[in-house]
Design a protein around this motif. Structure first.
Motif, PDB file in Angstrom:
ATOM      1  N   ASN A 187      12.503   4.458   3.213  1.00 14.36           N
ATOM      2  CA  ASN A 187      13.530   3.409   3.139  1.00 14.36           C
ATOM      3  C   ASN A 187      13.983   2.883   4.498  1.00 14.36           C
ATOM      4  OD1 ASN A 187      13.942   2.839   0.376  1.00 14.36           O
ATOM      5  ND2 ASN A 187      14.773   4.915   0.175  1.00 14.36           N
ATOM      6  N   LYS A 233      12.238  -3.221  -3.049  1.00 19.50           N
ATOM      7  CA  LYS A 233      13.000  -2.595  -1.957  1.00 19.50           C
ATOM      8  C   LYS A 233      13.631  -3.683  -1.100  1.00 19.50           C
ATOM      9  CE  LYS A 233      10.457   1.732  -1.475  1.00 19.50           C
ATOM     10  NZ  LYS A 233      11.491   2.776  -1.549  1.00 19.50           N
ATOM     11  N   ASN A 234      14.863  -3.466  -0.725  1.00 16.06           N
ATOM     12  CA  ASN A 234      15.566  -4.453   0.082  1.00 16.06           C
ATOM     13  C   ASN A 234      15.401  -4.117   1.569  1.00 16.06           C
ATOM     14  OD1 ASN A 234      17.260  -6.540   0.800  1.00 16.06           O
ATOM     15  ND2 ASN A 234      19.123  -5.309   0.544  1.00 16.06           N
ATOM     16  N   LEU A 235      14.148  -4.254   2.044  1.00 18.62           N
ATOM     17  CA  LEU A 235      13.871  -3.874   3.429  1.00 18.62           C
ATOM     18  C   LEU A 235      13.415  -5.082   4.247  1.00 18.62           C
ATOM     19  CD1 LEU A 235      11.922  -0.532   2.853  1.00 18.62           C
ATOM     20  CD2 LEU A 235      14.270  -0.784   3.676  1.00 18.62           C
TER      21      LEU A 235
END
Lengths: 327, 340
Positions: free
Chosen positions: B86, B112-114
């Motif tokens: 993450n 995923k908020n990456l």
């Protein structure tokens, strides 16, 4: 100058022949020349245009053409030169050594390392391969073995500071026998190290230069205000710092205002380069701005014609009140 | 404050570290490198943890973001590991060795908020930013031809000690050098519909190509030439030359100079009919800290700002990296056809 607690013996075999220096406890012992002639124009460096850079590289492709321009500056009373440790500078230094009487007033300000030769060597041979190449290049087997013996312990321990000292000594070889007033760390390396934030590297660089060569260490940077704060924080008193300083704020990071403030407030010796912003500012306007700033000890400028060299010199003196006509 | 880790402490890793270490909202806490020499000195002189195993480092340090500056062949594994932990991730160019690897990474990112960014730093140069702005405004109208050249003195002998001369590790002119100029074509004009006439040539290297030339064909009739050579000693450092001709005029750009020719008076007030020339000093915008060029800090700060402001990277995301990888793959495939 750094506060050195332990006085180490100067390494005689490496010491350059220089004029008597350093009145004891004088924090400003290097008398910096007010005008220093720079070398970017000789090596095809120009921020304005690649064509201009190429035509300069064509004009200065042999050391004779470089020496001709150096002689114009020298005869115009500019006896101080800042040289990057470009391979071609070796030939220019050979010329200076061959005519000691002609260049009896010469003072040199080496700036090291010439970063592109390292960058290309790292690409080709990796980091350690490049270090080996530079430490041992151009040396006889006997000299290389001596270097290994001197630095052997450190190479086995692989301490970066010891490697740095060997690299400095390798770069300084070309100036052997010439009068060096201060030794500059080139801006890419200075600024990378400033970012890494390791005080020991700066302190040891200064100590090594002072102990080995008996002259002051100095720094070229693109981040003058931040570097001056960092050097003072390291205990390096009244440091010599050369940076781009010009009316347009070009190459003045983070801002022109912070540069001007640093010149007023911080205890350091400032040298100004890139004063014309690669030709973006008319000369008279550019020189008036820099000469009227406080705390500028020296101006570093490069030019390639007699007219430009003498005009610039006279303009600087006209603002700084040291008029001396040269025809 | 956000916590960062750097994997790979060579020339680019050191550059990123130097720039980010002075960012007021970044705290660099760890460096991973396979070299004892590097780890020993980082441990001794920089105030960070050192690792030789990035899986272990990500697990122990739990960084908010990772800078991956390792040989290209390792990009996929480092990036996957960062995503699985993450962490926002910045990877040096080119993104991966082939589009399968890129697909795998993009799949892993789903949901995923990456923030993810590829290090095509030329996109952040003052002059190329301006070129992009002008191309997006379609100031040249319909495009006819372009030429992207990139030349430099990077490899001038046959040394084989670096990963850059090993094809399996992502070495060679195409991946390691030409990728920048291919990405600029992708950025300014977009991916070509067809690639023909590719020729690789080894000059000094025995295992990899030192020059690449290729022709890009677009459905609407536009075509362009890519000419790249990293063994050209006539250049002092890597140098781009981009030229594009359209119905309304022409742009010629390199990192120092922008020249624009308009057939008639353009709508943009800044320019007039005929030649317009702007130089780097008048276009350069300041940055907070300068190392090696304005574009490096601008690139790093863009990545950090995306993380701090919780917004996706729009200038050079993994999707852009994937598009450029795809072009590189097509060039490689075309190079195996015989044009002699």
């Amino acid at each position: 100058m750094i506060n050195i607690q332990t006085q180490l013996p100067v390494r005689e075999h490496l010491k350059l022949h220089i004029e008597p220096i350093r009145p004891e406890k004088d924090k400003d012992y290097t008398r910096l020349d007010r005008i220093i002639f720079g070398d970017n124009q000789f090596f095809g460096i120009n921020h304005m245009s690649n064509e201009k850079a190429q035509s300069m590289a064509a004009r200065f492709k042999d050391s004779e053409s470089i020496i001709r321009v150096i002689d114009i500056a020298y005869n115009a009373g500019i006896h101080a030169f800042m040289f990057n440790t470009h391979d071609r500078v070796k030939e220019v230094c050979d010329h200076f050594r061959a005519y000691p009487e002609k260049y009896s007033n010469l003072s040199l300000y080496p700036s090291m390392p010439y970063a592109h030769k390292y960058a290309n060597a790292v690409n080709e041979n990796g980091m350690l391969g490049a270090l080996n190449e530079f430490i041992f290049s151009g040396r006889s087997t006997k000299q290389a073995i001596n270097t290994i013996i001197q630095g052997g312990k450190s190479l086995i321990k692989r301490d970066m500071i010891e490697v740095m000292k060997l690299l400095v000594d390798a770069e300084m070889r070309m100036f052997q026998g010439l009068r060096v007033k201060a030794i500059f760390l080139q801006n890419i390396v200075t600024d990378l190290l400033l970012g890494l934030g390791s005080r020991e590297v700066f302190i040891e660089f200064v100590r090594h230069i002072e102990m080995t060569y008996g002259v002051e260490a100095a720094f070229n940077t693109m981040n003058m205000p931040a570097l001056v704060d960092f050097l003072l924080d390291c205990g390096i008193e009244n440091p010599i710092v050369c940076s781009g300083i010009n009316k347009k704020g070009f190459l003045m990071t983070p801002s022109q205002r912070e540069y001007e403030q640093a010149l007023v407030e911080k205890p350091f010796r400032a040298l100004a380069m890139s004063i014309l912003a690669s030709g973006d500012i008319p000369p008279n306007e550019a020189i008036e701005y820099v000469c009227k700033l406080p705390n500028i000890r020296s101006i570093v400028f490069g030019a390639s014609t007699k007219e430009h060299i003498i005009d610039t010199r006279n303009m600087i003196y006209s603002y700084w009140g040291e008029t001396e006509d040269i025809t | 404050m956000i916590k960062g880790a750097v994997v790979g402490f060579g020339r680019m890793g050191i550059t990123h570290y130097s720039i980010l270490n002075r960012h007021p909202q970044v705290n660099l806490v760890a460096v991973c490198d396979s070299s004892n020499f590097v780890r020993n000195n980082v441990a001794k002189y920089l105030n960070v943890e050192t690792y030789n195993d990035y899986h272990k480092m990500f697990g122990e340090i739990k960084p908010d973001f990772v800078i991956a500056a390792v040989p290209t062949a390792m990009h996929m594994d480092v990036v996957k590991s960062a995503i699985l932990n993450n962490a926002h991730v910045f990877v040096e160019k080119p993104f991966t060795l082939n589009s399968n690897q890129a697909h795998e990474i993009l799949d892993l990112l789903k949901g995923k908020n990456l923030v993810h960014q590829v290090g095509y730093v030329a996109r952040f140069s003052d002059i190329f930013k301006k070129v992009k702005e002008l191309m997006d405004q379609k100031i040249l109208g319909e495009l006819y031809t372009f030429k992207m050249e990139m030349n430099g003195p990077t490899v001038l002998n046959g040394a084989k000690k670096s990963w850059r001369s090993n094809k399996n590790k992502g070495g060679g002119c195409l991946y390691d050098f030409a990728s920048h100029s291919i990405d600029l074509v992708n950025y300014f004009i977009g991916p070509p519909d067809n690639i023909v006439g590719t020729v690789f040539k080894s000059i000094f290297s025995s295992n990899v190509e030192d020059s690449v030339s290729s022709t890009f064909i677009y459905k609407q009739g536009l075509r362009g030439n890519l000419i790249v050579n990293w063994s050209d000693s006539s250049y002092r450092k890597p140098t781009y030359n981009f030229e594009v001709l359209g119905k309304e005029g022409k742009i010629i750009a390199n990192l120092r100079t922008l020249k624009i020719f308009f057939n008639k008076a353009p709508d943009i007030k800044e320019y007039t009919q005929g030649w317009n020339i702007q130089h780097f000093p008048s276009l350069a915008q300041p940055v907070r800290f300068f190392v090696r060029g304005f574009e490096f800090t601008r690139q790093s700060d863009y990545f950090i700002n995306c993380i701090l402001n919780n917004r996706p990277c729009e200038v050079c995301s993994f999707y852009d990296g994937f598009k450029t990888d795809t072009i590189i793959e097509k060039i490689r495939a075309d190079s195996t056809r015989c044009y002699n």
